[in-house]
Design a protein around this motif. Structure first.
Motif, PDB file in Angstrom:
ATOM      1  N   ASP A 109       0.829  -1.212   0.000  1.00 19.87           N
ATOM      2  CA  ASP A 109       0.000   0.000   0.000  1.00 19.87           C
ATOM      3  C   ASP A 109       0.865   1.263   0.000  1.00 19.87           C
ATOM      4  O   ASP A 109       1.886   1.332   0.691  1.00 19.87           O
ATOM      5  N   GLY A 110       0.422   2.231  -0.792  1.00 20.81           N
ATOM      6  CA  GLY A 110       1.056   3.542  -0.765  1.00 20.81           C
ATOM      7  C   GLY A 110       2.422   3.622  -1.409  1.00 20.81           C
ATOM      8  O   GLY A 110       3.195   4.543  -1.117  1.00 20.81           O
ATOM      9  N   GLN A 111       2.732   2.704  -2.331  1.00 22.35           N
ATOM     10  CA  GLN A 111       4.040   2.742  -2.979  1.00 22.35           C
ATOM     11  C   GLN A 111       4.252   3.999  -3.809  1.00 22.35           C
ATOM     12  O   GLN A 111       5.389   4.376  -4.085  1.00 22.35           O
ATOM     13  N   TYR A 112       3.159   4.641  -4.189  1.00 25.32           N
ATOM     14  CA  TYR A 112       3.234   5.833  -5.029  1.00 25.32           C
ATOM     15  C   TYR A 112       3.430   7.112  -4.207  1.00 25.32           C
ATOM     16  O   TYR A 112       3.473   8.206  -4.770  1.00 25.32           O
ATOM     17  N   THR A 113       3.535   6.978  -2.873  1.00 24.15           N
ATOM     18  CA  THR A 113       3.727   8.158  -2.030  1.00 24.15           C
ATOM     19  C   THR A 113       5.201   8.332  -1.692  1.00 24.15           C
ATOM     20  O   THR A 113       5.980   7.378  -1.702  1.00 24.15           O
ATOM     21  N   ALA A 114       5.579   9.556  -1.367  1.00 25.36           N
ATOM     22  CA  ALA A 114       6.974   9.842  -1.039  1.00 25.36           C
ATOM     23  C   ALA A 114       7.397   9.178   0.272  1.00 25.36           C
ATOM     24  O   ALA A 114       8.556   8.798   0.440  1.00 25.36           O
ATOM     25  N   THR A 115       6.447   9.039   1.199  1.00 23.09           N
ATOM     26  CA  THR A 115       6.715   8.379   2.482  1.00 23.09           C
ATOM     27  C   THR A 115       5.682   7.271   2.659  1.00 23.09           C
ATOM     28  O   THR A 115       4.626   7.487   3.253  1.00 23.09           O
ATOM     29  N   PRO A 116       5.967   6.077   2.156  1.00 20.58           N
ATOM     30  CA  PRO A 116       4.998   4.977   2.211  1.00 20.58           C
ATOM     31  C   PRO A 116       4.597   4.635   3.650  1.00 20.58           C
ATOM     32  O   PRO A 116       5.400   4.773   4.581  1.00 20.58           O
ATOM     33  N   PRO A 117       3.373   4.182   3.842  1.00 22.47           N
ATOM     34  CA  PRO A 117       2.885   3.881   5.192  1.00 22.47           C
ATOM     35  C   PRO A 117       3.572   2.670   5.806  1.00 22.47           C
ATOM     36  O   PRO A 117       4.019   1.764   5.110  1.00 22.47           O
ATOM     37  N   ALA A 118       3.623   2.671   7.133  1.00 22.02           N
ATOM     38  CA  ALA A 118       4.179   1.524   7.849  1.00 22.02           C
ATOM     39  C   ALA A 118       3.231   0.337   7.777  1.00 22.02           C
ATOM     40  O   ALA A 118       3.662  -0.799   7.606  1.00 22.02           O
ATOM     41  N   GLY A 119       1.940   0.606   7.938  1.00 22.45           N
ATOM     42  CA  GLY A 119       1.033  -0.528   8.033  1.00 22.45           C
ATOM     43  C   GLY A 119      -0.382  -0.250   7.593  1.00 22.45           C
ATOM     44  O   GLY A 119      -0.775   0.898   7.349  1.00 22.45           O
ATOM     45  N   THR A 120      -1.134  -1.335   7.523  1.00 26.22           N
ATOM     46  CA  THR A 120      -2.547  -1.299   7.174  1.00 26.22           C
ATOM     47  C   THR A 120      -3.294  -2.217   8.132  1.00 26.22           C
ATOM     48  O   THR A 120      -2.825  -3.329   8.422  1.00 26.22           O
ATOM     49  N   LEU A 121      -4.436  -1.762   8.624  1.00 26.90           N
ATOM     50  CA  LEU A 121      -5.323  -2.607   9.418  1.00 26.90           C
ATOM     51  C   LEU A 121      -6.614  -2.789   8.636  1.00 26.90           C
ATOM     52  O   LEU A 121      -7.318  -1.820   8.362  1.00 26.90           O
ATOM     53  N   LEU A 122      -6.914  -4.034   8.258  1.00 25.22           N
ATOM     54  CA  LEU A 122      -8.105  -4.349   7.477  1.00 25.22           C
ATOM     55  C   LEU A 122      -9.031  -5.203   8.326  1.00 25.22           C
ATOM     56  O   LEU A 122      -8.637  -6.262   8.828  1.00 25.22           O
ATOM     57  N   TYR A 123     -10.275  -4.735   8.459  1.00 20.07           N
ATOM     58  CA  TYR A 123     -11.272  -5.395   9.317  1.00 20.07           C
ATOM     59  C   TYR A 123     -12.415  -5.930   8.471  1.00 20.07           C
ATOM     60  O   TYR A 123     -12.969  -5.215   7.633  1.00 20.07           O
ATOM     61  N   GLY A 124     -12.756  -7.196   8.683  1.00 22.29           N
ATOM     62  CA  GLY A 124     -13.812  -7.846   7.920  1.00 22.29           C
ATOM     63  C   GLY A 124     -15.191  -7.622   8.518  1.00 22.29           C
ATOM     64  O   GLY A 124     -15.588  -8.325   9.462  1.00 22.29           O
ATOM     65  N   VAL A 125     -15.925  -6.660   7.961  1.00 19.68           N
ATOM     66  CA  VAL A 125     -17.290  -6.382   8.427  1.00 19.68           C
ATOM     67  C   VAL A 125     -18.228  -7.468   7.905  1.00 19.68           C
ATOM     68  O   VAL A 125     -18.994  -8.075   8.671  1.00 19.68           O
ATOM     69  N   ASP A 126     -18.186  -7.710   6.607  1.00 17.91           N
ATOM     70  CA  ASP A 126     -18.954  -8.795   5.975  1.00 17.91           C
ATOM     71  C   ASP A 126     -18.011  -9.619   5.117  1.00 17.91           C
ATOM     72  O   ASP A 126     -17.201  -9.062   4.360  1.00 17.91           O
ATOM     73  N   ILE A 127     -18.148 -10.939   5.194  1.00 14.06           N
ATOM     74  CA  ILE A 127     -17.253 -11.853   4.492  1.00 14.06           C
ATOM     75  C   ILE A 127     -18.082 -12.863   3.703  1.00 14.06           C
ATOM     76  O   ILE A 127     -19.018 -13.454   4.253  1.00 14.06           O
ATOM     77  N   PRO A 128     -17.766 -13.098   2.421  1.00 15.59           N
ATOM     78  CA  PRO A 128     -18.496 -14.107   1.654  1.00 15.59           C
ATOM     79  C   PRO A 128     -18.177 -15.516   2.157  1.00 15.59           C
ATOM     80  O   PRO A 128     -17.142 -15.741   2.789  1.00 15.59           O
ATOM     81  N   ASP A 129     -19.066 -16.439   1.864  1.00 14.07           N
ATOM     82  CA  ASP A 129     -18.854 -17.825   2.298  1.00 14.07           C
ATOM     83  C   ASP A 129     -17.670 -18.474   1.599  1.00 14.07           C
ATOM     84  O   ASP A 129     -17.037 -19.385   2.133  1.00 14.07           O
TER      85      ASP A 129
END
Length: 289
Positions: free
Chosen positions: A108-128
């Motif tokens: 994530d964020g490779q196109y930014t001058a200062t790429p982010p350290a991390g990402t938190l992704l939360y599953g609200v709804d998940i397919p079977d």
């Protein structure tokens, strides 16, 4: 509040499930420090069986660093613009309800001058079925390179472009998503990053693949650049470096963009809804203000 948690490995190469920690609680600084150490060591951390409100996700994420808002504001939650909605599903009018997960290896964020350290992704709804996420350790894959390749790529740099990558991902006339406005384009000039990055917390070296924004290696012709980048991508995404996560409702994964590439996998949008909340955490070492 102190959090006495423990870790259960997810694979032989990367990832651990965090057990015994309530991330919605007011965690003390020592617990956050221990969590950051575990994050750097294991590269991705999994939290399960959560009922995480948008406010709680923002509060916890912000303990790890300043949060970024995504450029595609259409997919942000108005009350909490730090949360970006990720989904391939559409509403009854055929309009996307979120950003489509990238079906290619990237950070994530490779196109930014200062790429982010991390990402938190939360599953609200998940397919079977379907909609898994693949994670590959760029530290493990770098370590596995032979000495000749390490020496060859040590000082190489790659041009990354938000504008060019967006057009590739969402071709005008072939994608229902809005194209970048001129204002958005002006906000993201092309940037250059090293092909081998040193992790800002652990100090370990990691590959920084071309992802969805990398265009070419500076100083090489296009053919030579493509061949080298493609060779590294194939090598770094072998099964031995990968953890595949099959999502459950209530899962949250914190991954390290400094050392992990990831990729979404397809699912049948007619048979289920995949609706995720994403927060993006800036790198304290690159954003000290």
């Amino acid at each position: 509040m102190a959090g006495d948690f423990y870790l259960v490995p997810l694979s032989d190469v990367l990832g651990a499930e965090v057990r015994g920690l309530d991330i919605t609680a007011d965690l003390d600084d020592l617990t956050i420090t221990r969590l950051e150490e575990a994050w750097a060591d294991h590269e991705i951390l999994l939290f399960r069986n959560l009922e995480l409100s948008a406010e709680q996700q923002v509060t916890f994420s912000a303990r790890l660093g300043k949060l970024s808002s995504h450029t595609q504001a259409d997919y942000a939650i108005p009350e909490h613009p730090e949360i970006f909605i990720v989904s391939s599903n559409v509403d009854k009018n055929g309009t996307p309800i979120g950003a489509t997960p990238a079906r290619m290896w990237h950070s994530d964020g490779q196109y930014t001058a200062t790429p982010p350290a991390g990402t938190l992704l939360y599953g609200v709804d998940i397919p079977d079925e379907g909609g898994d996420t693949l994670f590959a350790s760029m530290i493990a894959s770098y370590d596995a390179l032979d000495i000749e390749m390490k020496e060859k790529i040590e000082n190489l740099q790659v041009l990354h472009s938000r504008i060019q990558s967006y057009v590739k991902l969402h071709p005008p006339g072939k994608d229902v998503r809005n194209q970048l406005t001129e204002e958005e384009k002006s906000s993201f000039p092309d940037v250059i990053h090293p092909l081998v990055r040193r992790h800002t917390y652990s100090g370990k070296k990691a590959l920084y693949l071309r992802g969805n924004a990398g265009q070419h290696i500076i100083g090489l012709d296009e053919a030579e650049s493509d061949e080298l980048l493609d060779t590294l991508a194939v090598f770094a995404t072998q099964d031995r470096f990968i953890y595949r996560h099959q999502w459950r409702k209530g899962d949250a994964i914190l991954w390290d963009n400094r050392s992990v590439s990831h990729m979404g996998t397809p699912y049948d949008i007619t048979k289920g809804r995949r609706y995720m909340h994403r927060t993006t955490i800036q790198d304290r070492a690159l954003n000290r203000a």
